[in-house]
Design a protein around this motif. Structure first.
Motif, PDB file in Angstrom:
ATOM      1  N   ALA A  38     -12.981 -27.243  11.301  1.00 41.82           N
ATOM      2  CA  ALA A  38     -12.031 -26.359  11.994  1.00 41.82           C
ATOM      3  C   ALA A  38     -10.613 -26.889  11.813  1.00 41.82           C
ATOM      4  N   LEU A  39     -10.448 -28.212  11.914  1.00 42.01           N
ATOM      5  CA  LEU A  39      -9.117 -28.812  11.750  1.00 42.01           C
ATOM      6  C   LEU A  39      -8.631 -28.712  10.302  1.00 42.01           C
TER       7      LEU A  39
ATOM      8  N   LEU B 219     -10.379 -15.965  11.325  1.00 37.72           N
ATOM      9  CA  LEU B 219     -10.231 -16.575  10.008  1.00 37.72           C
ATOM     10  C   LEU B 219      -9.960 -15.542   8.918  1.00 37.72           C
ATOM     11  N   ARG B 220     -10.737 -14.452   8.951  1.00 39.71           N
ATOM     12  CA  ARG B 220     -10.577 -13.431   7.908  1.00 39.71           C
ATOM     13  C   ARG B 220      -9.156 -12.842   7.917  1.00 39.71           C
ATOM     14  N   VAL B 221      -8.662 -12.553   9.145  1.00 38.94           N
ATOM     15  CA  VAL B 221      -7.328 -11.952   9.286  1.00 38.94           C
ATOM     16  C   VAL B 221      -6.251 -12.920   8.794  1.00 38.94           C
TER      17      VAL B 221
ATOM     18  N   ALA C 281      -5.081 -26.023   6.425  1.00 42.27           N
ATOM     19  CA  ALA C 281      -4.930 -25.209   5.203  1.00 42.27           C
ATOM     20  C   ALA C 281      -4.181 -23.910   5.479  1.00 42.27           C
ATOM     21  N   LEU C 282      -4.390 -23.343   6.666  1.00 42.39           N
ATOM     22  CA  LEU C 282      -3.737 -22.063   6.994  1.00 42.39           C
ATOM     23  C   LEU C 282      -2.384 -22.264   7.683  1.00 42.39           C
TER      24      LEU C 282
ATOM     25  N   LEU D 262      -9.402 -20.308  -0.403  1.00 44.08           N
ATOM     26  CA  LEU D 262      -9.401 -21.083   0.847  1.00 44.08           C
ATOM     27  C   LEU D 262     -10.451 -22.201   0.774  1.00 44.08           C
ATOM     28  N   ALA D 263     -11.593 -21.867   0.189  1.00 43.68           N
ATOM     29  CA  ALA D 263     -12.654 -22.875   0.029  1.00 43.68           C
ATOM     30  C   ALA D 263     -12.152 -24.048  -0.807  1.00 43.68           C
ATOM     31  N   ASP D 264     -11.392 -23.753  -1.850  1.00 41.24           N
ATOM     32  CA  ASP D 264     -10.827 -24.809  -2.702  1.00 41.24           C
ATOM     33  C   ASP D 264      -9.862 -25.690  -1.915  1.00 41.24           C
ATOM     34  N   LEU D 265      -9.032 -25.035  -1.079  1.00 42.84           N
ATOM     35  CA  LEU D 265      -8.048 -25.788  -0.290  1.00 42.84           C
ATOM     36  C   LEU D 265      -8.730 -26.714   0.719  1.00 42.84           C
ATOM     37  N   VAL D 266      -9.846 -26.233   1.260  1.00 40.57           N
ATOM     38  CA  VAL D 266     -10.529 -26.987   2.311  1.00 40.57           C
ATOM     39  C   VAL D 266     -11.565 -27.963   1.730  1.00 40.57           C
ATOM     40  N   GLY D 267     -12.021 -27.683   0.519  1.00 43.74           N
ATOM     41  CA  GLY D 267     -13.022 -28.552  -0.116  1.00 43.74           C
ATOM     42  C   GLY D 267     -14.439 -28.240   0.288  1.00 43.74           C
TER      43      GLY D 267
END
Lengths: 69, 147
Positions: free
Chosen positions: A50-51, A10-12, A56-57, A24-29
């Motif tokens: 995970a989905l 995830l970090r990479v 988001a990525l 990323l947190a905003d995109l995922v909620g």
């Protein structure tokens, strides 16, 4: 320790897209803390999360998460 | 830049800490004042303990009110509410309840054993039970949520 622990990239993947944990947190909620704990493998996310991360990525979920041998 | 979501998340942590500190000060000092023999605690100390306990109660009320105000603000925005109640937060909350349950069970077991050797009032046992029942899950929540 689990025999087949869940590892993640995830970090990479996040860094490759130039996203901060907060973005990323905003995109995922979710909160930034959730992203941080998943990245550090403190917390194993649900299939739903995970989905959502995968969406988001823009990569398949198995590209983010994999089982360690 | 810190998002509103993360700002509220941090505020929630601080509110819980204030709530816990206030409650523990209030409850512990009340127990001491009420149950220590009068010949052990000088009169002046009793008044001091009561004032300190009152201060703890005020802190507890202030943070309780602050928590309710924050919650009512969050409740108005479903997206924000869901994000602040995300699965990691729920996971931390569940674990805190489990730790709280075991702490309470161990405390009650300890009090049961202690009752075989010493005499103490049911009120003291109940007060200790409430103290542990509130403090243990909140402390666990604060520690795990800090991760």
């Amino acid at each position: 320790m689990d025999k087949h622990a869940l590892a993640n990239r995830l970090r990479v993947l996040r860094a490759e897209r130039g996203l901060t944990q907060e973005e990323l947190a905003d995109l995922v909620g979710v909160t930034r803390k959730t992203i941080s704990t998943v990245e550090r493998r403190v917390f194993v996310p649900s299939t739903t999360l995970a989905l959502r991360l995968s969406r988001a990525l823009g990569v398949p979920v198995e590209e983010i998460f994999h089982l360690e041998d | 830049m810190t998002s509103r979501r993360d700002e509220l998340d941090r505020t929630r942590w601080r509110t819980t800490l204030g709530f816990l500190v206030g409650f523990v000060v209030w409850w512990v000092l009340t127990i001491i004042e009420r149950h220590l023999p009068r010949d052990v605690v000088p009169r002046g100390w009793t008044v001091g303990l009561l004032f300190a306990a009152l201060l703890g109660w005020i802190i507890w009320v202030v943070f309780q009110w602050r928590g309710l105000r924050e919650y009512s603000e969050i409740r108005k925005d479903p997206e924000l509410r869901d994000a602040l109640d995300d699965e990691y937060t729920r996971h931390v909350r569940d674990r805190s309840w489990v730790v709280g349950f075991w702490c309470l069970l161990v405390t009650q077991g300890g009090l049961l054993v202690a009752a075989s050797f010493w005499e103490f009032s049911a009120l003291l046992a109940a007060q200790i039970g409430v103290l542990v029942g509130v403090a243990a899950p909140l402390t666990t929540y604060l520690v795990l949520d800090r991760a």
